[in-house]
Enzyme design. Structure first.
Site, PDB file in Angstrom:
ATOM      1  N   PRO A  77     -36.858 -23.409   1.926  1.00 21.52           N
ATOM      2  CA  PRO A  77     -37.797 -24.523   1.785  1.00 21.52           C
ATOM      3  C   PRO A  77     -37.125 -25.741   1.189  1.00 21.52           C
ATOM      4  O   PRO A  77     -36.351 -25.642   0.225  1.00 21.52           O
ATOM      5  CB  PRO A  77     -38.863 -23.958   0.844  1.00 21.52           C
ATOM      6  CG  PRO A  77     -38.835 -22.491   1.104  1.00 21.52           C
ATOM      7  CD  PRO A  77     -37.390 -22.160   1.367  1.00 21.52           C
ATOM      8  N   CYS A  78     -37.428 -26.907   1.779  1.00 25.28           N
ATOM      9  CA  CYS A  78     -36.707 -28.129   1.399  1.00 25.28           C
ATOM     10  C   CYS A  78     -37.471 -28.992   0.404  1.00 25.28           C
ATOM     11  O   CYS A  78     -36.940 -29.989  -0.076  1.00 25.28           O
ATOM     12  CB  CYS A  78     -36.402 -28.961   2.651  1.00 25.28           C
ATOM     13  SG  CYS A  78     -37.888 -29.598   3.477  1.00 25.28           S
ATOM     14  N   GLN A  79     -38.721 -28.628   0.070  1.00 26.33           N
ATOM     15  CA  GLN A  79     -39.524 -29.535  -0.734  1.00 26.33           C
ATOM     16  C   GLN A  79     -38.905 -29.822  -2.095  1.00 26.33           C
ATOM     17  O   GLN A  79     -39.111 -30.883  -2.673  1.00 26.33           O
ATOM     18  CB  GLN A  79     -40.942 -28.971  -0.914  1.00 26.33           C
ATOM     19  CG  GLN A  79     -41.785 -29.034   0.344  1.00 26.33           C
ATOM     20  CD  GLN A  79     -41.529 -27.872   1.284  1.00 26.33           C
ATOM     21  OE1 GLN A  79     -40.648 -27.040   1.035  1.00 26.33           O
ATOM     22  NE2 GLN A  79     -42.298 -27.793   2.354  1.00 26.33           N
ATOM     23  N   PHE A  81     -35.910 -30.439  -2.649  1.00 27.48           N
ATOM     24  CA  PHE A  81     -34.837 -31.427  -2.498  1.00 27.48           C
ATOM     25  C   PHE A  81     -35.316 -32.721  -1.864  1.00 27.48           C
ATOM     26  O   PHE A  81     -34.681 -33.752  -1.967  1.00 27.48           O
ATOM     27  CB  PHE A  81     -33.724 -30.855  -1.604  1.00 27.48           C
ATOM     28  CG  PHE A  81     -33.210 -29.523  -2.036  1.00 27.48           C
ATOM     29  CD1 PHE A  81     -32.637 -29.362  -3.285  1.00 27.48           C
ATOM     30  CD2 PHE A  81     -33.308 -28.419  -1.209  1.00 27.48           C
ATOM     31  CE1 PHE A  81     -32.157 -28.124  -3.683  1.00 27.48           C
ATOM     32  CE2 PHE A  81     -32.832 -27.183  -1.598  1.00 27.48           C
ATOM     33  CZ  PHE A  81     -32.258 -27.030  -2.840  1.00 27.48           C
TER      34      PHE A  81
END
Length: 371
Positions: A77-79, A81
């Site tokens: 999951p990128c949230q 960053f």
């Protein structure tokens, strides 16, 4: 290796965009997937794993039956960053790459592909991940390469930049070969605009939409009843916008945004916040790729997601992109099935890896594994 191809395991698999691209490459077979979101896992299984036997719908920390494979792919999951998030260093999602490393080691993979937002390359976690391939690290027999790739350069009608880390125990890979370009380049086609994607592609999505609900349909996935499985055209649904919202949208031409609204139509809160995202309440352009799809693309107030059709004296389309249009923007075609509620499917679409981008990476990975 299985037969003439290569086995693959997808971590944080989402709806299967990355796997879809690697399968389209032609030499890969999926033998496992891990995804904690139940609806996304159901979508993955509906497309890749018909009987659901190799799809682990749960926390990767609980994934212990790791198969031996040639390749591990995935994008945590990128949230944690993303520039749109709080970028909290203590966000637990920032540590999930450690589970990725664990599975790579336990799978005895020859290569791995790690995908994340562009900003990931500027984080401490990026440096720590690369350090695992240093002498004495958990993946010290791997060497890593980093690519910064724009999905639009690979035929996706979307400007979406991602950091791709390729790790290999069998030698370096070549640069993925771009097929499209923003400006004329010999041997490359122009970027795909939205008119070409929506009206001239294999699946024509007419701008005028008549309904705002999904069909009444359910599947059983590992003992759970999940809405679906829906075809791409089933997702061509709109939202019930208020008259005031539609009036606002009607004042915004292609390329414009909230700052172009007349004063009497601006939200009161905007008077106190003169800075911020310039693409909020923005309208897309027919002759350009879309901006990066987010998980709330169906809300024009969240970004530049208004449909590109806007004509003086003609038919205006005063709505955000439909789920089907957003899926096409991400590079999905009508082969892909979808499971979940409207909100769950929107999240799957916004978080997906564009299959055309994944296929380009798959090409260079397959070439190295075949050498």
């Amino acid at each position: 290796m299985r037969g003439d191809g290569f086995t693959m395991l997808d971590l944080f698999a989402g709806c299967g965009g990355m796997t879809r691209g690697f399968l389209d490459q032609g030499l890969f077979t999926s033998v496992g997937a891990v995804e904690i979101d139940l609806a996304a896992a159901a979508t993955y299984a509906a497309n890749i794993d018909a009987d659901g036997r190799h799809t682990f719908a749960g926390d990767i920390a609980d994934y212990s039956d790791v198969p031996e494979v040639d390749l591990v792919i995935g994008g945590p999951p990128c949230q944690g960053f993303s520039a749109l998030g709080r970028r909290d260093p203590s966000d637990v999602r920032n540590q999930l790459w450690r589970e990725f490393v664990r599975v790579v080691r336990e799978s005895r993979a020859r290569m791995f592909v790690f995908e994340n937002v562009d900003r990931f390359a500027k984080t401490p976690e990026f440096q720590l991940l690369r350090q695992t391939a240093d002498e004495g690290g958990e993946l010290s027999d791997f060497r890593t390469q980093v690519f910064r790739l724009n999905a639009a350069d690979f035929g996706t009608p979307q400007k979406r930049i991602r950091t791709i880390i390729v790790g290999s125990r069998v030698g370096p890979v070549a640069d993925p070969v771009a097929t499209h370009a923003k400006t004329p380049v010999e041997g490359r086609a122009p970027w795909v605009g939205l008119k070409e994607a929506f009206l001239e592609g294999p699946v024509v999505l007419e701008p005028e939409v008549q309904r705002n609900w999904l069909p009444e349909s359910y599947i059983d996935f590992q003992g759970h009843e999940i809405p679906g499985a829906f075809k791409l055209r089933d997702l061509h649904v709109t939202h019930d916008y208020s008259l005031t919202s539609q009036i606002r949208y009607a004042h915004i031409a292609p390329g414009q945004s909230r700052i172009h609204l007349p004063e009497e139509l601006r939200y009161p809160c905007w008077e106190r916040h003169t800075r911020g995202a310039g693409d909020v309440l923005g309208r897309l352009k027919w002759d350009e790729p879309a901006v990066t799809m987010r998980t709330e693309f169906f809300r024009p107030e969240k970004g530049r997601f208004l449909h590109p059709q806007w004509e003086n004296g003609g038919v205006q389309i005063n709505r955000a992109l439909t789920h089907a249009e957003a899926a096409v923007v991400q590079g999905f075609d009508d082969r892909h099935l979808w499971c979940g509620t409207k909100a769950e499917i929107a999240r799957q679409i916004g978080n997906a890896v564009p299959p055309p981008l994944a296929r380009a990476v798959g090409d260079v990975v397959a070439a190295r594994l075949s050498a």
